[in-house]
Design an enzyme around this catalytic site. Structure first.
Site: not given
Length: 261
Positions: A122-123, A140
């Site tokens: 994520h991200d 992440g």
């Protein structure tokens, strides 16, 4: 050019598929998914939205694209994944959407190769023309520049940055920022082992550019100079006209993680 959807595939009515998109057997395309012209998605894949995939991508099979972020803080807020053009995504690759606290978007550029079992969490932000060899993984919030190579089983800690043209060796565990142009090898934790000279030559860097980068590397890593002293020497090299060393210096001065030294 018409789309080609296998009879066993499931495509949500709200998904938007461009011209010439191909969807293989037993693949699931969820709501909020947009797929650009000419992209091929093989069998047994899942694509969760909101996800936008560009043109001319090839997703081979058994890939999980746009899944929920693997973050305990995620509470179901609307977050997304954006993928550029002409990427190759091999078997069992996983890309996760962003998190609400992390900006909400995972971004992947164009012309990248993601080989089997690679993972982008994520991200993360991944640039263009990168190669992720088998089982290479990003935690992440990692930022990866253009033309980066992650060798097999390499792993990158949360919030780290990998500068453009860097080469991460097989099995290296990266827990700090890697400046542009460096080659990193495993030694318990990853440690710099020189500049990525061969890769730079292949991309057209002339001897003078490489020499300036090598001089900057020596200042950072091959002496007893403290980081502030090394940064001062990099500033001198950059002032003499090396835009590459200026990029290294700018990279060093804008990080949340400690510099890999």
């Amino acid at each position: 050019m018409a789309t080609d959807i296998h009879p066993t595939a499931v495509v949500d009515p709200s998904a938007r598929l461009g011209e010439g998109v191909s969807v293989g057997a037993f693949t699931w395309i969820g709501p909020g998914v947009e797929i650009g012209d000419g992209t091929t998605i093989g069998p047994h894949c899942s694509v969760h939205g909101p996800t936008r995939i560009g043109r001319g991508n090839r997703i081979v099979g058994h890939a999980a694209i746009g899944g929920d972020p693997q973050d305990k803080k995620y509470r179901g807020e609307t977050v997304s994944l954006e993928i550029g053009d002409r990427n190759l995504v091999r078997e069992f690759v996983t890309f996760n959407r962003g998190t609400g606290d992390g900006g909400g978007v995972t971004r992947i550029g164009s012309d990248n190769w993601f080989l089997a079992y690679t993972h982008v969490a994520h991200d993360c932000v991944v640039g263009n023309h990168c190669v992720f060899s088998n089982n290479a993984s990003l935690a992440g919030h990692v930022h990866v520049g253009d033309h980066v190579i992650l060798s097999g089983f390499a792993g990158v800690h949360q919030f780290c940055r990998i500068g453009a043209h860097a080469f991460i060796g097989m099995g290296a565990f990266v827990n700090g920022d890697v400046p542009p142009f460096l080659m990193v090898a495993q030694d318990k934790y990853a440690r710099p082992r020189g500049i990525n000279a061969e890769g730079l030559k292949r991309r057209g860097f002339d001897p003078a550019r490489i020499a300036a980068i090598r001089r900057a590397y020596r200042a950072l890593y091959l002496g007893d100079a403290k980081l502030e002293e090394a940064r001062a020497e990099l500033a001198e090299i950059a002032a003499s006209g090396s835009e590459d060393v200026r990029a290294m210096l700018d990279f060093i001065e804008h990080g949340e993680r400690p510099l890999l030294r």
